[in-house]
Design a protein around this motif. Structure first.
Motif, PDB file in Angstrom:
ATOM      1  N   UNK A 367     117.449 -61.317 -15.804  1.00 18.86           N
ATOM      2  CA  UNK A 367     117.881 -60.393 -14.953  1.00 18.86           C
ATOM      3  C   UNK A 367     116.841 -59.201 -14.691  1.00 18.86           C
ATOM      4  N   UNK A 368     116.293 -58.396 -15.843  1.00 18.69           N
ATOM      5  CA  UNK A 368     115.667 -57.350 -15.820  1.00 18.69           C
ATOM      6  C   UNK A 368     114.101 -57.730 -15.284  1.00 18.69           C
ATOM      7  N   UNK A 369     113.838 -58.801 -15.840  1.00 15.47           N
ATOM      8  CA  UNK A 369     112.440 -59.400 -15.584  1.00 15.47           C
ATOM      9  C   UNK A 369     112.075 -59.258 -14.114  1.00 15.47           C
ATOM     10  N   UNK A 370     113.168 -59.659 -13.246  1.00  9.63           N
ATOM     11  CA  UNK A 370     112.946 -59.707 -12.039  1.00  9.63           C
ATOM     12  C   UNK A 370     113.446 -58.427 -11.073  1.00  9.63           C
ATOM     13  N   UNK A 371     114.538 -57.950 -11.606  1.00  7.51           N
ATOM     14  CA  UNK A 371     114.984 -56.645 -11.071  1.00  7.51           C
ATOM     15  C   UNK A 371     114.165 -55.560 -11.207  1.00  7.51           C
ATOM     16  N   UNK A 372     113.745 -55.147 -12.474  1.00 10.08           N
ATOM     17  CA  UNK A 372     112.723 -54.086 -12.856  1.00 10.08           C
ATOM     18  C   UNK A 372     111.682 -53.563 -11.818  1.00 10.08           C
ATOM     19  N   UNK A 373     111.059 -54.895 -11.509  1.00  7.86           N
ATOM     20  CA  UNK A 373     109.738 -54.655 -10.499  1.00  7.86           C
ATOM     21  C   UNK A 373     110.254 -54.453  -9.204  1.00  7.86           C
ATOM     22  N   UNK A 374     111.126 -55.169  -8.897  1.00 10.51           N
ATOM     23  CA  UNK A 374     111.574 -55.069  -7.567  1.00 10.51           C
ATOM     24  C   UNK A 374     112.209 -53.577  -7.265  1.00 10.51           C
ATOM     25  N   UNK A 375     113.031 -53.042  -8.212  1.00 14.21           N
ATOM     26  CA  UNK A 375     113.570 -51.498  -8.131  1.00 14.21           C
ATOM     27  C   UNK A 375     112.581 -50.404  -8.180  1.00 14.21           C
ATOM     28  N   UNK A 376     111.762 -50.940  -9.211  1.00 15.67           N
ATOM     29  CA  UNK A 376     110.744 -49.488  -9.406  1.00 15.67           C
ATOM     30  C   UNK A 376     109.373 -49.720  -8.582  1.00 15.67           C
ATOM     31  N   UNK A 377     109.154 -50.754  -8.119  1.00 15.84           N
ATOM     32  CA  UNK A 377     107.616 -50.963  -7.384  1.00 15.84           C
ATOM     33  C   UNK A 377     107.858 -51.477  -6.066  1.00 15.84           C
ATOM     34  N   UNK A 378     108.620 -52.647  -6.034  1.00 14.18           N
ATOM     35  CA  UNK A 378     108.369 -53.274  -4.688  1.00 14.18           C
ATOM     36  C   UNK A 378     108.886 -52.539  -3.533  1.00 14.18           C
ATOM     37  N   UNK A 379     110.130 -51.930  -3.696  1.00 11.33           N
ATOM     38  CA  UNK A 379     110.951 -51.214  -2.741  1.00 11.33           C
ATOM     39  C   UNK A 379     110.090 -49.786  -2.273  1.00 11.33           C
ATOM     40  N   UNK A 380     109.189 -49.468  -3.156  1.00  9.29           N
ATOM     41  CA  UNK A 380     108.350 -48.280  -2.732  1.00  9.29           C
ATOM     42  C   UNK A 380     107.079 -49.138  -1.994  1.00  9.29           C
ATOM     43  N   UNK A 381     106.660 -49.751  -2.433  1.00  7.42           N
ATOM     44  CA  UNK A 381     105.268 -50.434  -1.898  1.00  7.42           C
ATOM     45  C   UNK A 381     105.474 -51.212  -0.589  1.00  7.42           C
ATOM     46  N   UNK A 382     106.767 -51.662  -0.317  1.00 11.44           N
ATOM     47  CA  UNK A 382     106.909 -52.235   1.070  1.00 11.44           C
ATOM     48  C   UNK A 382     108.001 -51.433   1.544  1.00 11.44           C
ATOM     49  N   UNK A 383     107.670 -50.445   2.220  1.00 11.87           N
ATOM     50  CA  UNK A 383     108.931 -49.515   2.673  1.00 11.87           C
ATOM     51  C   UNK A 383     109.408 -50.003   4.006  1.00 11.87           C
ATOM     52  N   UNK A 384     108.586 -50.870   4.632  1.00 17.15           N
ATOM     53  CA  UNK A 384     109.119 -51.378   6.113  1.00 17.15           C
ATOM     54  C   UNK A 384     110.068 -52.447   6.034  1.00 17.15           C
ATOM     55  N   UNK A 385     110.383 -52.949   4.751  1.00 21.38           N
ATOM     56  CA  UNK A 385     111.575 -53.743   4.507  1.00 21.38           C
ATOM     57  C   UNK A 385     112.955 -53.343   4.281  1.00 21.38           C
ATOM     58  N   UNK A 386     113.816 -53.281   5.410  1.00 21.95           N
ATOM     59  CA  UNK A 386     115.154 -52.594   5.228  1.00 21.95           C
ATOM     60  C   UNK A 386     116.423 -53.181   4.500  1.00 21.95           C
ATOM     61  N   UNK A 387     115.963 -54.696   4.382  1.00 22.19           N
ATOM     62  CA  UNK A 387     116.998 -55.507   3.885  1.00 22.19           C
ATOM     63  C   UNK A 387     117.162 -55.400   2.334  1.00 22.19           C
ATOM     64  N   UNK A 388     118.147 -54.901   1.992  1.00 24.24           N
ATOM     65  CA  UNK A 388     118.422 -54.576   0.527  1.00 24.24           C
ATOM     66  C   UNK A 388     118.974 -55.777  -0.392  1.00 24.24           C
ATOM     67  N   UNK A 389     118.687 -55.606  -1.698  1.00 31.14           N
ATOM     68  CA  UNK A 389     119.398 -56.541  -2.664  1.00 31.14           C
ATOM     69  C   UNK A 389     121.001 -55.976  -2.800  1.00 31.14           C
ATOM     70  N   UNK A 390     121.957 -57.139  -2.819  1.00 28.78           N
ATOM     71  CA  UNK A 390     123.068 -56.873  -3.197  1.00 28.78           C
ATOM     72  C   UNK A 390     123.391 -57.456  -4.675  1.00 28.78           C
ATOM     73  N   UNK A 391     123.279 -56.186  -5.516  1.00 29.71           N
ATOM     74  CA  UNK A 391     123.140 -56.583  -6.886  1.00 29.71           C
ATOM     75  C   UNK A 391     124.606 -57.220  -7.463  1.00 29.71           C
ATOM     76  N   UNK A 392     125.543 -56.960  -6.891  1.00 25.99           N
ATOM     77  CA  UNK A 392     127.144 -57.344  -7.277  1.00 25.99           C
ATOM     78  C   UNK A 392     126.770 -58.826  -7.101  1.00 25.99           C
ATOM     79  N   UNK A 393     126.731 -59.239  -5.700  1.00 25.21           N
ATOM     80  CA  UNK A 393     126.600 -60.580  -5.354  1.00 25.21           C
ATOM     81  C   UNK A 393     125.694 -61.283  -5.966  1.00 25.21           C
ATOM     82  N   UNK A 394     124.344 -60.874  -6.379  1.00 21.88           N
ATOM     83  CA  UNK A 394     123.256 -61.171  -6.987  1.00 21.88           C
ATOM     84  C   UNK A 394     123.799 -61.874  -8.469  1.00 21.88           C
TER      85      UNK A 394
END
Length: 602
Positions: A367-394
């Motif tokens: 999980x962390x191999x995928x979620x770490x770059x998403x949380x720490x990098x992608x969300x900041x690099x691509x701010x126009x994307x408003x849809x968020x991860x539902x971690x509980x459902x994930x």
């Protein structure tokens, strides 16, 4: 510890209510008599103690607004009426609200391990539960339902019937002191933190099998290890069967939800511990599993557990979850599909399910191999994307994903021989843990479109790095229109499944030597898909309005309605995704041309 001002006011009021009751000429008021058949006739002082979680949290310097009050000479319902009578008599608030001091009653239900009748009130900002001290219980032969005693218990008896020693402490509001009747509550809470039962864990779990899940929740919440004897009891067949048979699925679901969203929740670690203790089958139960076994079709995906390889990310010795340094993953070799319905005995079916749960754990470790770059990098690099991860459902969908191909036909109407298609993973959520329909719908959406997202990720293989333009705007857009607000969750889940597949088959490195997630092809492809969505302005494309609505289509083409209008609307979405800058006039021209070709073809 020190009481807050609100706590001091509450405890003073409880003491005053007891004193007020015993000073009255008659020791039983009509209101109290309605509350319970047991009369309060003793004039000796009523000992009021706070038990369990509030005491534990105060000793750990944590706050809690849930207070459990225990009584030695009155039932919880009786005392709640005493408190209400006192507060109503001395209340100087002019506001008369019918629910101001409302009393709720939760009846005892020993068959479902709810042993005591409990009264509930909202007082001074606290949620307060009242019940009497629980006495030692005996059981009939061949019965798990205790024989109810008419007498109240002692503090020692009550403490020894509590789930864990850290929850067995009392705070006596008269003496202002903490009482440790197990003589190890404070030790297990502070000196040598451990989740351990006051008596033998088999007896504790016999009282209430749900406690095995509570042990996991507290172990994760406080980061305390489980006692070895408790671990052995938790893995026993008897406890697991009791959890499936004796405890309502609603209670199981409530406990699981607390692991997902409660205080200091860590659902990833909780699921790993459930897996480690072999409780997955008992939690995510397939209702009527053996009764429907001959009708369940499909296979469970898992990889052979050959050798184990270190991929640089060390397992936590307690829960098997990565702490960011190394990950140990089972060796390669995807097993050929094994039809569930071809397993002829309950033991064979159980072994197959256990292979699936082992696969769930392996996927959970990634999980962390995928979620770490998403949380720490992608969300900041691509701010126009408003849809968020539902971690509980994930995490829920990821854990159940090895079972997503299983289904069966369920009889709805015997006389009319009507059947309905049931997906096992949906049944696990809806019937097994009684999660709300919105969770069932969310996971169903994710499972339905997971293969399509995996296919998109395969646009780029390890041997052919993804270049700009490798993704199709039409295909990605149509996929997002289907997954809607779940597309980010789908994407990351697909990435995790692919990461597991690639690692098992091709031994790709998961983590760099410094412990950070490696720039593997799978993670890169997931990020490029995410970036592509921003570059093409596809996020929330399902919210776009059509350039030409149904009424205009009918008017423009002189149609009276019917399926053809829906078909043209779908064709319009395809055109809009392929022509993001297209105008309404251009779209109308396309629809006329498309309609003409459809008429010619028919």
């Amino acid at each position: 510890f020190t009481l807050t001002e609100d706590e001091r006011i509450l405890f003073t009021a409880l003491e005053a209510a007891a004193e007020h009751h015993y000073q009255r000429k008659r020791t039983q008021s009509p209101e109290v008599e309605k509350g319970s058949s047991t009369l309060v006739t003793q004039r000796r002082a009523l000992n009021i103690r706070v038990a369990g979680g509030w005491v534990r949290d105060k000793l750990l310097n944590r706050t809690s607004d849930d207070i459990d009050v225990t009584l030695d000479k009155a039932s919880g319902v009786q005392f709640a009426h005493m408190v209400r009578d006192y507060l109503e008599q001395y209340d100087d608030d002019d506001v008369d609200h019918p629910h101001k001091y409302k009393i709720g009653v939760i009846s005892a239900n020993p068959s479902q391990s709810k042993h005591l009748e409990t009264a509930t009130m909202k007082l001074f900002g606290f949620h307060v539960d009242f019940c009497h001290l629980r006495a030692e219980e005996t059981y009939h032969v061949d019965s798990r339902i205790p024989v109810i005693r008419d007498t109240f218990g002692t503090p020692y008896e009550d403490a020894m019937r509590r789930d864990f020693t850290i929850n067995s402490l009392f705070y006596n509001i008269r003496t202002h002191s903490v009482e440790d009747y197990t003589r190890r509550g404070i030790h297990d809470l502070i000196t040598q933190p451990t989740i351990v039962t006051p008596i033998h864990p088999m007896e504790t779990f016999h009282d209430d099998p749900l406690r095995v899940l509570r042990a996991i929740r507290f172990a994760v919440r406080f980061q305390y290890p489980l006692d070895d004897e408790l671990r052995r009891a938790a893995t026993s067949r008897e406890v697991q069967e009791s959890l499936m048979r004796k405890v309502s699925r609603e209670r199981v679901g409530t406990e699981l939800e607390a692991m997902f969203t409660g205080k200091a929740a860590n659902p990833q670690m909780a699921l790993a511990l459930i897996n480690e203790l072999g409780l997955s089958d008992a939690v995510f139960v397939i209702i009527g599993n053996e009764a429907n076994a001959h009708t369940i079709c499909g296979s469970i995906v898992f990889y052979a557990h050959g050798g184990k390889e270190d991929c640089t990310s060390q397992d936590n010795s307690q829960d098997g979850i990565s702490d960011g340094s190394t990950i140990t993953i089972a060796g390669p070799s995807l097993q050929p599909p094994i039809a569930y319905q071809n397993q002829t005995t309950p033991k064979e079916r159980e072994m197959l399910r256990n292979n699936g749960w082992s696969e769930s754990l392996q996927r959970l470790k990634l999980v962390e191999i995928i979620l770490t770059p998403y949380k720490d990098n992608w969300v900041k690099k691509y701010p126009d994307i408003r849809t968020q991860l539902d971690e509980r459902i994930f995490l829920l969908a990821l854990y159940l994903s090895p079972f997503r191909d299983l289904s069966w036909q369920d009889t709805v109407n015997v006389k009319q021989k009507m059947k309905r298609h049931r997906v096992v993973t949906m049944s696990m959520i809806k019937d097994g843990i009684k999660f709300p329909n919105r969770d069932v719908d969310a996971v169903e959406c994710i499972m339905e479109h997971l293969d399509s997202f995996i296919k998109e990720l395969k646009v780029t293989s390890i041997a052919a790095p993804c270049e700009k333009g490798s993704f199709s705007r039409l295909e990605v857009g149509m996929l997002l229109r289907k997954a809607k607000k779940r597309w980010v969750t789908c994407l990351l889940l697909a990435g995790c499944v692919e990461l597991r597949s690639y690692h098992a088959q091709q031994q790709i490195q998961l983590v760099d030597s410094d412990g950070t997630p490696s720039s593997s092809s799978v993670v890169h492809t997931c990020e490029k898909f995410y970036r592509f969505v921003q570059e093409q302005n596809l996020d929330c494309c399902w919210e776009l309005q059509p350039l030409v609505n149904g009424k205009d289509i009918m008017q423009s083409l002189n149609l009276k309605g019917g399926p053809i209008v829906g078909q043209l609307t779908e064709e319009q979405w395809v055109w809009m995704l392929q022509n993001p800058q297209g105008s309404k006039q251009e779209c109308e021209a396309f629809l006329k041309q498309k309609y003409s070709s459809m008429i010619t073809a028919s």
